[in-house]
Design a protein around this motif. Structure first.
Motif, PDB file in Angstrom:
ATOM      1  N   ARG A  67       0.860  -1.560   0.017  1.00 56.19           N
ATOM      2  CA  ARG A  67       0.110  -0.146   0.375  1.00 56.19           C
ATOM      3  C   ARG A  67       0.872   1.268  -0.015  1.00 56.19           C
ATOM      4  N   PRO A  68       0.716   2.531  -0.626  1.00 57.21           N
ATOM      5  CA  PRO A  68       1.392   2.905  -1.127  1.00 57.21           C
ATOM      6  C   PRO A  68       0.936   4.373   0.128  1.00 57.21           C
ATOM      7  N   LEU A  69       2.003   4.991   0.911  1.00 52.79           N
ATOM      8  CA  LEU A  69       2.025   6.142   2.022  1.00 52.79           C
ATOM      9  C   LEU A  69       1.754   7.143   1.751  1.00 52.79           C
ATOM     10  N   LEU A  70       1.518   7.802   2.189  1.00 54.25           N
ATOM     11  CA  LEU A  70       1.740   9.415   2.019  1.00 54.25           C
ATOM     12  C   LEU A  70       2.935   9.843   3.173  1.00 54.25           C
ATOM     13  N   ARG A  71       2.876   9.705   4.357  1.00 55.31           N
ATOM     14  CA  ARG A  71       3.010   9.771   5.528  1.00 55.31           C
ATOM     15  C   ARG A  71       2.961   8.190   6.715  1.00 55.31           C
ATOM     16  N   THR A  72       4.098   8.213   7.193  1.00 55.58           N
ATOM     17  CA  THR A  72       4.473   6.466   7.981  1.00 55.58           C
ATOM     18  C   THR A  72       3.074   6.582   9.094  1.00 55.58           C
ATOM     19  N   GLY A  73       2.621   7.524  10.114  1.00 59.25           N
ATOM     20  CA  GLY A  73       1.581   7.650  10.337  1.00 59.25           C
ATOM     21  C   GLY A  73       0.411   6.568  10.080  1.00 59.25           C
ATOM     22  N   GLU A  74      -0.029   6.587   8.336  1.00 58.46           N
ATOM     23  CA  GLU A  74      -0.786   5.936   8.304  1.00 58.46           C
ATOM     24  C   GLU A  74      -0.949   4.397   8.027  1.00 58.46           C
ATOM     25  N   VAL A  75       0.264   4.275   9.063  1.00 63.99           N
ATOM     26  CA  VAL A  75       0.195   2.872   8.308  1.00 63.99           C
ATOM     27  C   VAL A  75      -0.837   2.054  10.321  1.00 63.99           C
ATOM     28  N   GLY A  81     -11.588   1.091   9.744  1.00 57.67           N
ATOM     29  CA  GLY A  81     -12.645   2.802  10.669  1.00 57.67           C
ATOM     30  C   GLY A  81     -11.724   3.425  10.329  1.00 57.67           C
ATOM     31  N   MET A  82     -10.642   3.037  10.670  1.00 54.36           N
ATOM     32  CA  MET A  82      -9.118   4.251  11.311  1.00 54.36           C
ATOM     33  C   MET A  82      -9.239   5.340  10.326  1.00 54.36           C
ATOM     34  N   VAL A  83      -9.044   6.314  10.731  1.00 58.40           N
ATOM     35  CA  VAL A  83      -8.337   7.274   9.708  1.00 58.40           C
ATOM     36  C   VAL A  83      -7.220   8.345  10.431  1.00 58.40           C
ATOM     37  N   VAL A  84      -6.375   8.624   9.649  1.00 60.28           N
ATOM     38  CA  VAL A  84      -5.178   9.401   9.849  1.00 60.28           C
ATOM     39  C   VAL A  84      -4.629  10.216   9.202  1.00 60.28           C
ATOM     40  N   THR A  85      -4.750  11.510   9.169  1.00 56.49           N
ATOM     41  CA  THR A  85      -4.682  12.816   8.691  1.00 56.49           C
ATOM     42  C   THR A  85      -3.806  13.916   9.481  1.00 56.49           C
ATOM     43  N   GLN A  86      -3.900  14.981   9.015  1.00 55.77           N
ATOM     44  CA  GLN A  86      -2.647  16.307  10.215  1.00 55.77           C
ATOM     45  C   GLN A  86      -3.035  17.366   9.388  1.00 55.77           C
ATOM     46  N   HIS A  87      -3.496  18.223  10.578  1.00 52.38           N
ATOM     47  CA  HIS A  87      -3.854  19.650  10.646  1.00 52.38           C
ATOM     48  C   HIS A  87      -2.346  20.426  10.890  1.00 52.38           C
ATOM     49  N   GLN A  95      -3.160  13.427  12.957  1.00 54.48           N
ATOM     50  CA  GLN A  95      -4.331  13.127  13.903  1.00 54.48           C
ATOM     51  C   GLN A  95      -5.357  11.785  13.740  1.00 54.48           C
ATOM     52  N   TYR A  96      -5.800  11.498  14.892  1.00 53.66           N
ATOM     53  CA  TYR A  96      -6.169   9.810  13.777  1.00 53.66           C
ATOM     54  C   TYR A  96      -7.734   9.689  14.702  1.00 53.66           C
ATOM     55  N   PHE A  97      -8.897   9.106  14.069  1.00 52.42           N
ATOM     56  CA  PHE A  97     -10.128   8.706  13.893  1.00 52.42           C
ATOM     57  C   PHE A  97     -10.086   7.429  14.447  1.00 52.42           C
ATOM     58  N   LEU A  98     -11.424   6.837  15.282  1.00 53.67           N
ATOM     59  CA  LEU A  98     -11.937   5.939  15.571  1.00 53.67           C
ATOM     60  C   LEU A  98     -13.324   5.861  16.083  1.00 53.67           C
ATOM     61  N   ARG A  99     -13.628   4.957  15.035  1.00 57.29           N
ATOM     62  CA  ARG A  99     -15.414   4.796  16.748  1.00 57.29           C
ATOM     63  C   ARG A  99     -16.201   5.875  16.939  1.00 57.29           C
ATOM     64  N   GLY A 100     -15.978   6.702  15.888  1.00 57.31           N
ATOM     65  CA  GLY A 100     -16.661   8.262  16.733  1.00 57.31           C
ATOM     66  C   GLY A 100     -16.277   9.061  17.016  1.00 57.31           C
ATOM     67  N   PHE A 101     -14.387   9.179  18.123  1.00 54.85           N
ATOM     68  CA  PHE A 101     -13.193   9.726  18.722  1.00 54.85           C
ATOM     69  C   PHE A 101     -12.736  10.585  16.969  1.00 54.85           C
ATOM     70  N   GLY A 128      -1.654  11.727  25.625  1.00 54.75           N
ATOM     71  CA  GLY A 128      -1.657  10.481  24.974  1.00 54.75           C
ATOM     72  C   GLY A 128      -1.613  10.926  23.995  1.00 54.75           C
ATOM     73  N   TYR A 129      -0.646  11.825  23.383  1.00 56.43           N
ATOM     74  CA  TYR A 129       0.561  12.348  22.515  1.00 56.43           C
ATOM     75  C   TYR A 129       0.615  11.060  21.302  1.00 56.43           C
ATOM     76  N   THR A 130       0.400  10.732  20.356  1.00 55.78           N
ATOM     77  CA  THR A 130       1.313   9.678  19.450  1.00 55.78           C
ATOM     78  C   THR A 130       1.895   9.765  18.913  1.00 55.78           C
ATOM     79  N   ASP A 131       3.143   9.965  18.345  1.00 54.08           N
ATOM     80  CA  ASP A 131       4.058   9.993  16.806  1.00 54.08           C
ATOM     81  C   ASP A 131       4.417   9.304  16.600  1.00 54.08           C
ATOM     82  N   LEU A 132       4.301   8.686  15.373  1.00 53.05           N
ATOM     83  CA  LEU A 132       4.846   7.110  14.799  1.00 53.05           C
ATOM     84  C   LEU A 132       5.968   7.898  13.600  1.00 53.05           C
TER      85      LEU A 132
END
Length: 686
Positions: A67-75, A81-87, A95-101, A128-132
């Protein structure tokens, strides 16, 4: 304080070492056999009878490579259901999104790598800052994920779920160069070799990137180094790991819609061009496991300087609202667990009992008002000592050939000590929490299994909020927050597996949280919000047409609301994702080439508690092509292939541009999706 820190650290290490060394002395060689080395390549893995819920799984290294990845965090987007973005900038946690969070940077999703927790407690930028960014995707062996808090070995930050990254003991010897638009450059070198009785794996990554922004060069300079030695020892496997990561970058933060409409900047512009960051992480860890015992110990040093400006001139019309967040810490810890099994009448019983210890020695967690990265004044500056200990036990029972059950029990104890620049905000706090988890599964046909799970989880609040009595900005009296916050969840699931063609799972779930977290940037802490409830349905399906063709679909639909009423607010949860859809198609020819295509869509999000403001939906399509010739591989990645103009993320809040009313203007603030970009990879395997 320095003596207290030193004593606390020594006590922690002295108390844990005998426990961690015990398996090497007391493990019974008759009850433990050498674990078989298993390689997980993708989702074509039979979890019937192994998984305890429909929403857990294993992701293999072959699937990650496809799978092509734009950013490492996209793993993490391999988790359905998980979405990984950046602001913000490329060196900042995603920035992470899962199960309505809107998980922010990781508040309710726990991540581990080789047993080390990645979520940072009482962090300068968010709880809970999580830098991958320190992970090299090519050396991941597998990712074990669990959605929901149904497993006793998961504690803090695991309300929505958890992921555990395992790294390779052995890897192919290769050098890879990637070049792309906007001066994207990445050099990877990795390999392993036999050293004495074991294997030594080495990996290095260098990355530079300017980004597509019109007013700044992102100027990313990232370095990753990893060394791992593993060998059989006694009845188990020993691994020693060194990791080093360093990165600095400039940031293009989210911008107000009105600035683009007025022509002040374009959609890739910046209102403050002096933003960015500097981050590093260095760690050493050791682990040993057999089928009876497992332990790991770790020590890591992490630091971050981050400059941001989200409101521009709202708080300070003269100097602007730029601020610096600082975090300096050491983290120490470890885990010891023992596994055994026996017969109880006609029942086959398995037990796991474990101990987890962690100490965060935070020398500085600070917030400063700045201008062009120069400090103007201190908002708050704290030193924090935070320790936790957890005991957990999980028992699995095979009731008969079709029915299985598990029961988990966990106790967590937290203690924090805060020394603040405001004496009124200094102090200590402690809390403990018991969590119960249970599940039942029924394999009613050879290819079908039904699951019922329930569990309690929690997240910790920022230690500074648990001791603070004065607002550091207004100096108004405030009440300390609870150190630990309870969550309760349940799930009904169904799984189907046919090794030759089809693999699918379905889950109906619900989750209640006693208090949401709200991060207050200009105060440097987290404030509690109201209680909430989420429920939803998730579907994941993987189909193999033949040895060449495969397709997958992952769909998550979620309903998220506050359950406590407020006279001034509605009951919608800001930023909650109602719909996430991911689809992929892969063709692997008999000759050595393959093509992949992937779509990710997430729906409109409410941006305020009354649902009066909503973001647009976001859709992106990525494509990849690989061609293998002897020892060479050529790859082409087309990211955002359709050049979507959607946003990575949207917020709605008040900000102020020069000349506007002093109260500011409420507006939508967005960070655009990066435009279509092409990257070429050339790899040579020795």
């Amino acid at each position: 304080m320095a003596k207290t820190v030193q004593a606390f650290t020594y006590r922690t290490i002295v108390s844990i070492l005998p426990l961690l060394l015990a398996p090497l002395v007391t493990a019974d060689p008759l009850s433990a056999h050498r674990l078989e080395q298993i390689t997980i390549k993708g989702r074509q893995t039979d979890l019937l009878g192994l998984a305890s819920s429909a929403s857990e799984g294993v992701i293999g290294n072959t699937e990650i490579a496809d799978r092509p990845l734009l950013r490492t965090g996209e793993v993490l987007e391999f988790i359905p259901g998980m979405v990984v973005t950046q602001h913000s900038g490329s060196g900042k946690a995603n920035q992470y999104f899962l199960r309505g969070f809107n998980l922010d940077h990781g508040t309710d999703f726990a991540t581990y790598i080789d047993g080390m927790p990645m979520n940072m407690r009482s962090h300068g930028h968010g709880q809970g800052y999580t830098d991958l960014s320190f992970i090299i995707p090519e050396v991941i062996a597998q990712i074990d994920y669990q959605k929901g808090a149904y497993h006793a070995n998961s504690g803090d930050f695991s309300a929505a779920g958890s992921a555990r990254f395992g790294l390779q003991n052995r890897t192919s010897k290769e050098v890879e160069l990637t070049l792309g638009q906007n001066n994207y450059q990445r050099l990877l070198a990795k390999g392993s070799s036999k050293q004495g009785k074991g294997n030594l794996m080495l990996a290095a990554e260098l990355q530079q990137y300017d980004g597509p922004w019109s007013d700044i060069s992102e100027d990313v300079n990232k370095l990753n180094l990893q060394a791992r030695y593993s060998q059989a020892l006694g009845s188990g496997q020993l691994a020693l790991m060194l990791m080093a990561y360093d990165n600095n970058w400039n940031s293009a933060d989210q911008i107000p819609q009105r600035a683009v409409e007025q022509g002040l900047i374009n959609e890739f512009g910046s209102l403050d061009t002096d933003l960015g960051g500097d981050s590093s992480r260095y760690s050493v860890s050791a682990s040993w496991y057999s089928d009876a015992w497992q332990w790991n110990v770790y020590a890591l040093k992490a630091q971050m300087d981050l400059w941001s400006n989200f409101t521009y001139f709202l708080e300070d019309p003269i100097n602007g609202d730029q601020f610096e967040q600082v975090d300096r810490r050491w983290v120490y810890g470890g885990e010891l667990s023992h596994h055994w099994h026996h017969q109880l009448g006609e029942l086959a019983v398995e037990h796991v009992v474990g101990l987890q210890l962690r100490a965060d020695d935070i020398g500085e967690v600070g917030l400063y008002n700045t201008k062009q990265r120069a400090r103007l004044n201190t908002v708050r500056n704290d030193a924090v000592q935070q320790g936790s200990a957890a005991l957990f036990s999980q028992t699995s029972l095979q009731l008969n050939s079709d029915w299985n059950a598990h029961l988990g029990l966990r106790y967590d104890y937290f203690n924090v000590d805060v020394e603040s620049n405001l004496a009124e905000n200094s102090g200590s706090a402690s809390d403990g929490i018991v969590s119960i988890k249970a599940g039942l599964s029924y394999q009613f046909l050879p290819n079908w299994q039904l699951y019922l799970n329930a569990g309690q989880g929690f997240h910790s609040n920022d230690a500074r909020g648990a001791t603070a009595t004065l607002d550091p900005v207004t100096l108004d009296d405030i009440a300390p927050v609870d150190l630990l916050v309870r969550s309760n969840g349940a799930e009904l699931g169904l799984r189907f597996f046919d090794y030759s063609a089809f693999n699918a799972s379905l889950a109906l779930w619900q989750l209640q949280v006693d208090s949401e977290l709200l991060y207050v940037g200009d105060a440097g802490n987290n404030e509690p919000s109201r209680a909430s409830k989420r429920y939803g349905i998730e579907l994941a399906a993987y189909y193999w047409f033949s040895n060449n063709w495969s397709i997958d679909t992952e769909l998550a639909i979620t309903h998220s609301r506050f359950t406590e009423q407020s006279p001034d607010e509605g009951n919608y949860i800001d930023g909650a994702l109602p719909v996430v859809l991911s689809m992929g198609l892969i063709y692997k020819a008999d000759s050595p080439w393959q093509v992949s295509l992937r779509l990710r869509h997430f729906g409109k999000r409410t941006l305020d508690s009354f649902n009066l403001q909503r973001s647009g939906a976001s859709t992106v399509v990525n494509a990849g092509y690989n061609y293998q010739f002897q020892q060479w591989q050529l790859a082409l990645e087309l990211l955002n292939m359709l050049d979507s103009k959607d946003s990575d993320i949207d917020y709605f809040y008040a900000s102020r541009l020069p000349g506007e009313d002093q109260a500011g203007v409420e507006d939508r603030h967005s960070h655009p999706m990066e435009p279509r970009t092409v990257r070429f990879k050339l790899r040579y395997r020795f």
